[in-house]
Structures are given as C-alpha cells and as structure tokens.
Design an enzyme around this catalytic site. Structure first.
Site, PDB file in Angstrom:
ATOM      1  N   LEU A   1      23.613   6.615  17.302  1.00  0.00           N
ATOM      2  CA  LEU A   1      24.651   5.649  17.302  1.00  0.00           C
ATOM      3  C   LEU A   1      24.583   5.002  15.908  1.00  0.00           C
ATOM      4  O   LEU A   1      23.705   3.566  16.854  1.00  0.00           O
ATOM      5  CB  LEU A   1      25.033   5.748  18.609  1.00  0.00           C
ATOM      6  N   ASP A   2      25.744   4.094  15.445  1.00  0.00           N
ATOM      7  CA  ASP A   2      25.874   3.102  14.395  1.00  0.00           C
ATOM      8  C   ASP A   2      24.931   1.453  15.649  1.00  0.00           C
ATOM      9  O   ASP A   2      25.901   1.323  16.570  1.00  0.00           O
ATOM     10  CB  ASP A   2      26.281   2.951  13.503  1.00  0.00           C
ATOM     11  N   TYR A   3      24.291   0.968  14.904  1.00  0.00           N
ATOM     12  CA  TYR A   3      23.905  -0.084  15.626  1.00  0.00           C
ATOM     13  C   TYR A   3      25.537  -0.900  16.112  1.00  0.00           C
ATOM     14  O   TYR A   3      25.108  -1.810  16.600  1.00  0.00           O
ATOM     15  CB  TYR A   3      23.216  -1.171  13.928  1.00  0.00           C
TER      16      TYR A   3
ATOM     17  N   SER B   1      28.277   0.302  16.762  1.00  0.00           N
ATOM     18  CA  SER B   1      29.563   1.164  17.108  1.00  0.00           C
ATOM     19  C   SER B   1      28.924   1.049  18.942  1.00  0.00           C
ATOM     20  O   SER B   1      27.771   0.415  18.787  1.00  0.00           O
ATOM     21  CB  SER B   1      29.232   2.226  16.851  1.00  0.00           C
TER      22      SER B   1
END
Length: 212
Positions: free
Chosen positions: A41-43, A45
């Site tokens: 999961l993106d930084y 997000s």
C-alpha cells in the site's frame, strides 16, 4: 489453519519493515515476528493491509490471478460528475493500458473515518467529493491515476476492503489476528481468474514444444 493479521496502515508509513531513508515503517507498529505483507500500500495511502507468516497464503492473497477485489474510499478534488463515474466504471486508458471495469459509486464521507495527520489541504473555492471504488487489479498507484485520468485528482485514499476482509473497528496503527481455515481455499478457487483463450493457446503450444 493459518493466521493472518489485518493492519490499518496510517498515512505516511511504508508498507515494509525497514527503510533506508528513515521513514516510518511497519516495525513502528508491529512487533509480531516472521510475518510479511501480502501486497503493498503506497506511502501516502491509508487503510487495510494483510500480513501472514504463511508464504503460500501470502501468495494466494496478493497474486492478481486470484482476483481478490480491493475497495477504496477515495476523496477527490472537485464534485465528481456522472460522466467521470461512468468512465471509471467502464475502465480508463492509462499509460500502461486500459483498466478493467470497476465498481464505482458516490458516497458521503465515511462516518467511521479518522482524522488524517497532516490533514488534506483544501481550497475554499473548490469542493471535494467521495467515491467508493472497487478494482480487481493492483497496478502502481492505479486508483490515483484513474481518478486523475477522468479529471478528478485524488486527495485522500483509504483501502477499506480486500476480498471479504475490512478495516471495520480497526483504528489506524491497530492490528488484529484472524485464523483462516479450509474455506479460504474454496473461496480462492471460486474467485480465481479463468485463463483467456490466448493464454490457453500459449499453454498448449508450450506443451507441444516440450513434447517435440
């Protein structure tokens, strides 16, 4: 039986246990040994991650072939219109190709949403709106690129569900253990993506080459 752990990743936390640049990581919140993320999961997000120490289960959850849907709550810049919603539902063309059709609908801001630190920057003259978006792919920054492609950049992105698992009753930074039994194997098989005709043809050609 295998254990999985549901984790609600806060904003600006890396979805890994180490970082050479000194950013916050999973190790700042999780002290359970020998478990690893099933997907990333993106930084920038927030929301649901699944971790497990079972390598096969990790692969089953994270691999695109098994087609576990992922649902996101997305706050976008502007009051998103019906045309943009329809485009997201049909699939939009990105630099790496068209996306699959998505399930999309407008929502009000979720009642169980926590404040983000730091908060989203708002512009007084421009409204924001929320959508729920469900996809079965996992391209790099896909949701953000999809909303930008229809003219509504993402301001805040929260992954609410992976398959049947959700962040319900899970505060940011909290982790919860679950036990997965044989029913997950049946669930995985039922939802596995069937090979396309071209993939079946490729496999047949490969088998012929190996036998010749």
């Amino acid at each position: 039986m295998s254990d999985i752990f549901l984790f609600n990743k806060p904003f600006h936390v890396m979805s890994q246990f180490t970082d050479s640049d000194g950013r916050a990581t999973l190790s700042d919140y999780i002290r359970i040994p020998s478990i690893y993320p099933a997907g990333r999961l993106d930084y920038d997000s927030e929301g649901l991650m699944i971790l497990t120490g079972d390598g096969e289960l990790q692969h089953q959850i994270s691999h695109p072939r098994h087609k576990l849907n992922k649902t996101y709550w997305v706050q976008v810049d502007g009051d998103i219109d019906d045309q943009a919603i329809a485009a997201l539902k049909a699939g939009v063309t990105l630099k790496d190709g068209p996306t699959r059709p998505a399930t999309v609908h407008r929502i009000i801001e979720p009642s169980n949403l926590w404040p983000r630190t730091p908060p989203v920057r708002f512009r007084a003259a421009i409204p924001t709106s929320w959508i729920s978006l469900t996809i079965s792919e996992g391209r790099n920054r896909q949701v953000r690129r999809m909303t930008a492609a229809v003219g509504y950049p993402t301001l805040r992105l929260i992954r609410a569900k992976i398959g049947d698992w959700s962040i319900d009753n899970l505060a940011p930074g909290e982790i919860k253990a679950l036990t997965i039994g044989p029913e997950f194997k049946r669930y995985r098989t039922r939802n596995a993506q069937k090979p396309t005709q071209s993939q079946r043809n490729t496999r047949t050609t490969t088998r012929r080459k190996r036998s010749s």
